[in-house]
Design a protein around this motif. Structure first.
Motif, PDB file in Angstrom:
ATOM      1  N   LEU A 158     -34.543 -37.231   1.834  1.00 45.01           N
ATOM      2  CA  LEU A 158     -33.962 -36.555   1.289  1.00 45.01           C
ATOM      3  C   LEU A 158     -34.396 -35.144   1.768  1.00 45.01           C
ATOM      4  O   LEU A 158     -33.948 -34.434   2.144  1.00 45.01           O
ATOM      5  CB  LEU A 158     -34.675 -36.235  -0.110  1.00 45.01           C
ATOM      6  N   GLU A 159     -35.662 -34.798   2.718  1.00 48.00           N
ATOM      7  CA  GLU A 159     -35.804 -33.786   3.079  1.00 48.00           C
ATOM      8  C   GLU A 159     -35.154 -33.992   4.225  1.00 48.00           C
ATOM      9  O   GLU A 159     -34.911 -32.460   4.699  1.00 48.00           O
ATOM     10  CB  GLU A 159     -37.686 -34.275   3.543  1.00 48.00           C
ATOM     11  N   GLU A 160     -34.470 -34.539   5.193  1.00 43.00           N
ATOM     12  CA  GLU A 160     -34.358 -34.821   6.503  1.00 43.00           C
ATOM     13  C   GLU A 160     -33.230 -34.131   6.407  1.00 43.00           C
ATOM     14  O   GLU A 160     -32.308 -34.696   7.418  1.00 43.00           O
ATOM     15  CB  GLU A 160     -34.389 -36.411   7.099  1.00 43.00           C
ATOM     16  N   TYR A 161     -32.822 -35.283   5.328  1.00 46.11           N
ATOM     17  CA  TYR A 161     -30.848 -34.531   4.712  1.00 46.11           C
ATOM     18  C   TYR A 161     -30.547 -34.840   3.235  1.00 46.11           C
ATOM     19  O   TYR A 161     -29.139 -34.732   3.686  1.00 46.11           O
ATOM     20  CB  TYR A 161     -30.308 -36.711   4.602  1.00 46.11           C
ATOM     21  N   GLY A 162     -31.704 -33.958   3.244  1.00 42.64           N
ATOM     22  CA  GLY A 162     -30.938 -33.150   1.368  1.00 42.64           C
ATOM     23  C   GLY A 162     -30.049 -31.802   2.131  1.00 42.64           C
ATOM     24  O   GLY A 162     -29.164 -32.625   0.991  1.00 42.64           O
ATOM     25  N   ASP A 163     -29.702 -31.096   3.123  1.00 43.47           N
ATOM     26  CA  ASP A 163     -28.836 -30.654   3.229  1.00 43.47           C
ATOM     27  C   ASP A 163     -27.317 -31.039   3.657  1.00 43.47           C
ATOM     28  O   ASP A 163     -25.781 -30.474   2.999  1.00 43.47           O
ATOM     29  CB  ASP A 163     -28.643 -29.670   4.194  1.00 43.47           C
ATOM     30  N   TRP A 164     -26.944 -32.510   3.191  1.00 42.04           N
ATOM     31  CA  TRP A 164     -25.984 -33.377   3.644  1.00 42.04           C
ATOM     32  C   TRP A 164     -24.841 -33.296   2.652  1.00 42.04           C
ATOM     33  O   TRP A 164     -23.500 -33.560   1.854  1.00 42.04           O
ATOM     34  CB  TRP A 164     -26.380 -34.625   3.877  1.00 42.04           C
ATOM     35  N   PHE A 165     -26.177 -33.706   0.686  1.00 42.06           N
ATOM     36  CA  PHE A 165     -25.434 -33.245   0.301  1.00 42.06           C
ATOM     37  C   PHE A 165     -24.873 -32.025  -0.675  1.00 42.06           C
ATOM     38  O   PHE A 165     -24.893 -31.392  -0.102  1.00 42.06           O
ATOM     39  CB  PHE A 165     -26.343 -33.875  -1.410  1.00 42.06           C
ATOM     40  N   GLY A 166     -23.434 -32.710  -1.113  1.00 46.24           N
ATOM     41  CA  GLY A 166     -22.271 -31.209  -1.738  1.00 46.24           C
ATOM     42  C   GLY A 166     -21.316 -31.416  -0.271  1.00 46.24           C
ATOM     43  O   GLY A 166     -20.735 -30.220  -0.585  1.00 46.24           O
ATOM     44  N   GLU A 167     -21.463 -31.532   0.567  1.00 40.60           N
ATOM     45  CA  GLU A 167     -20.646 -31.554   1.569  1.00 40.60           C
ATOM     46  C   GLU A 167     -20.351 -33.292   2.593  1.00 40.60           C
ATOM     47  O   GLU A 167     -18.932 -32.932   2.606  1.00 40.60           O
ATOM     48  CB  GLU A 167     -21.076 -30.473   3.282  1.00 40.60           C
ATOM     49  N   ARG A 168     -21.204 -33.354   2.964  1.00 44.30           N
ATOM     50  CA  ARG A 168     -20.732 -34.803   3.485  1.00 44.30           C
ATOM     51  C   ARG A 168     -21.088 -35.806   2.323  1.00 44.30           C
ATOM     52  O   ARG A 168     -20.445 -37.069   2.414  1.00 44.30           O
ATOM     53  CB  ARG A 168     -21.551 -35.017   4.738  1.00 44.30           C
ATOM     54  N   MET A 195     -16.616 -38.278   4.430  1.00 45.97           N
ATOM     55  CA  MET A 195     -17.623 -38.252   3.559  1.00 45.97           C
ATOM     56  C   MET A 195     -18.292 -39.390   2.681  1.00 45.97           C
ATOM     57  O   MET A 195     -17.184 -40.762   3.147  1.00 45.97           O
ATOM     58  CB  MET A 195     -17.260 -37.835   1.979  1.00 45.97           C
ATOM     59  N   GLN A 196     -19.288 -39.409   2.043  1.00 47.55           N
ATOM     60  CA  GLN A 196     -19.937 -40.878   1.537  1.00 47.55           C
ATOM     61  C   GLN A 196     -20.120 -40.616  -0.297  1.00 47.55           C
ATOM     62  O   GLN A 196     -20.760 -39.769  -0.214  1.00 47.55           O
ATOM     63  CB  GLN A 196     -21.305 -41.307   2.473  1.00 47.55           C
ATOM     64  N   PHE A 197     -20.050 -41.933  -1.181  1.00 49.09           N
ATOM     65  CA  PHE A 197     -19.862 -41.492  -1.662  1.00 49.09           C
ATOM     66  C   PHE A 197     -20.445 -42.837  -2.550  1.00 49.09           C
ATOM     67  O   PHE A 197     -20.659 -43.493  -1.977  1.00 49.09           O
ATOM     68  CB  PHE A 197     -18.683 -41.809  -2.871  1.00 49.09           C
ATOM     69  N   GLY A 198     -22.144 -42.641  -3.328  1.00 49.12           N
ATOM     70  CA  GLY A 198     -22.276 -43.368  -3.835  1.00 49.12           C
ATOM     71  C   GLY A 198     -23.763 -43.080  -5.336  1.00 49.12           C
ATOM     72  O   GLY A 198     -23.089 -41.578  -5.344  1.00 49.12           O
ATOM     73  N   ASP A 199     -24.062 -44.705  -5.748  1.00 49.88           N
ATOM     74  CA  ASP A 199     -25.369 -43.681  -6.253  1.00 49.88           C
ATOM     75  C   ASP A 199     -26.559 -44.248  -6.299  1.00 49.88           C
ATOM     76  O   ASP A 199     -27.453 -43.687  -7.098  1.00 49.88           O
ATOM     77  CB  ASP A 199     -24.553 -44.280  -8.018  1.00 49.88           C
ATOM     78  N   GLN A 200     -26.476 -44.644  -5.077  1.00 52.17           N
ATOM     79  CA  GLN A 200     -28.522 -45.230  -4.441  1.00 52.17           C
ATOM     80  C   GLN A 200     -28.217 -43.940  -3.083  1.00 52.17           C
ATOM     81  O   GLN A 200     -26.958 -43.831  -2.261  1.00 52.17           O
ATOM     82  CB  GLN A 200     -28.209 -46.621  -4.327  1.00 52.17           C
ATOM     83  N   LEU A 201     -29.292 -44.041  -3.105  1.00 54.25           N
ATOM     84  CA  LEU A 201     -29.788 -43.713  -1.734  1.00 54.25           C
ATOM     85  C   LEU A 201     -29.221 -44.564  -0.436  1.00 54.25           C
ATOM     86  O   LEU A 201     -28.800 -43.772   0.410  1.00 54.25           O
ATOM     87  CB  LEU A 201     -30.993 -43.019  -1.505  1.00 54.25           C
ATOM     88  N   GLY A 202     -29.239 -45.931  -0.954  1.00 53.12           N
ATOM     89  CA  GLY A 202     -28.952 -46.402   0.211  1.00 53.12           C
ATOM     90  C   GLY A 202     -27.573 -46.686   0.744  1.00 53.12           C
ATOM     91  O   GLY A 202     -27.126 -47.609   1.558  1.00 53.12           O
ATOM     92  N   ASP A 203     -26.987 -45.827  -0.594  1.00 48.86           N
ATOM     93  CA  ASP A 203     -25.282 -45.569   0.374  1.00 48.86           C
ATOM     94  C   ASP A 203     -24.883 -44.828   1.080  1.00 48.86           C
ATOM     95  O   ASP A 203     -23.850 -44.846   1.850  1.00 48.86           O
ATOM     96  CB  ASP A 203     -24.250 -45.385  -1.249  1.00 48.86           C
ATOM     97  N   PHE A 204     -25.665 -44.130   1.379  1.00 55.03           N
ATOM     98  CA  PHE A 204     -25.470 -42.965   2.443  1.00 55.03           C
ATOM     99  C   PHE A 204     -26.301 -43.412   3.123  1.00 55.03           C
ATOM    100  O   PHE A 204     -26.425 -43.110   4.849  1.00 55.03           O
ATOM    101  CB  PHE A 204     -26.046 -41.589   2.018  1.00 55.03           C
TER     102      PHE A 204
END
Length: 304
Positions: free
Chosen positions: A254-264, A230-239
């Motif tokens: 966000l369109e490309e990786y939106g599904d990653w949030f809430g899991e990875r 997992m990765q945790f951050g407060d900015q998009l560039g943290d991921f």
């Protein structure tokens, strides 16, 4: 993410030079000269309504902020067993994974500022005194080692450590702040395996050239030794690398990786500063304050 990384883009060059290539925590992205007037009183008169007042107040006093961060870490903890059980589970985008992750030691990558440590007292000082972020005041705050843990993070971190998961602190704080930072992390109860888990701005990554405060190279370095769950951050560039810091470029990620949030990927709320702000005024901090504020107003979606 630390305030200077996005609030003052042109401090980075000077900071990298001053700290030599080892800046572990200098999240500073070349900040512009301070916009504050010579005295706090003068500044307060010049800017009667501080942009950050409500944001800092919300972080420090609202139940909503505490619930948001706590529920984020609780939800992430509930996904740990699933992530550990799937050998091909990976929180690094394919472009940043140089070698197979299966079989490597499990780890989670966490940003520090506003992700695991709450620096709102420093932000509150700036609001109170009518000042702007600068390297000297930031270093003094870090040296105090008074940042509290973001609500919910300690329970998550301990649960991860109990399962054999290493926390990697991928921060843009400067190298000379490393000792104080690690002490602060330990004091609030966050597990710190050793100095090697602190990957800061300026960390040398063989075969990868770092640009500004971008974290891509350090994520690749982490992936060489760890299976990143997992990765945790407060900015998009943290991921993921933000190649184009524009509203359109960020929306595309966000369109490309939106599904990653809430899991990875797990995003923490931070309304006080971020790369989302300069994206509205072409990332040009050298513009006068009035020009930047006008650009931000123009970006608002105003109801008819």
């Amino acid at each position: 993410m630390d305030p200077g990384a996005v609030m003052r883009p042109h401090l980075l060059a000077a900071s990298l030079l001053a700290c030599s290539l080892a800046l572990v925590a200098c999240k500073r992205v070349e900040p512009v000269p301070s916009q504050a007037s010579p005295t706090a009183a003068d500044s307060a008169e010049a800017v009667p309504a501080d942009d950050n007042l409500n944001a800092v107040l919300w972080v420090q006093t609202s139940a909503e902020y505490r619930m948001l961060t706590t529920q984020t870490f609780k939800a992430a903890a509930d996904h740990l067993d699933k992530a550990l059980a799937e050998p091909n589970w990976d929180a690094l985008v394919p472009a940043e994974r140089e070698n197979p992750g299966a079989g490597l030691r499990p780890a989670v990558i966490v940003d520090i500022d506003e992700t695991v440590l709450d620096n709102s007292p420093y932000q509150a000082r700036l609001v109170r005194d009518g000042e702007s972020y600068d390297e000297v005041s930031w270093a003094a705050w870090v040296a105090e080692k008074k940042a509290k843990p973001v609500p919910g993070v300690v329970d998550f971190a301990r649960a991860a450590a109990d399962k054999g998961v290493t926390l990697l602190y991928l921060s843009n704080r400067a190298q000379h702040l490393q000792e104080a930072t690690l002490a602060n992390l330990r004091e609030v109860g966050l597990p710190v395996a050793d100095d090697s888990v602190f990957l800061g701005l300026g960390t040398h990554v063989e075969g990868c050239e770092q640009h500004g405060s971008e974290k891509k190279c350090r994520r690749r370095l982490a992936g060489r030794e760890y299976r990143v769950l997992m990765q945790f951050g407060d900015q998009l560039g943290d991921f993921v690398e933000v190649v184009s810091n524009t509203p359109e470029g960020r929306a595309a990620l966000l369109e490309e990786y939106g599904d990653w949030f809430g899991e990875r990927w797990w995003m923490l709320p931070n309304p006080t500063y971020g790369s989302w702000e300069p994206a509205t005024f072409n990332n040009d901090w050298s513009q006068p304050l009035e020009v930047r504020r006008a650009a931000k107003r123009a970006a608002l979606d105003v109801a008819p």
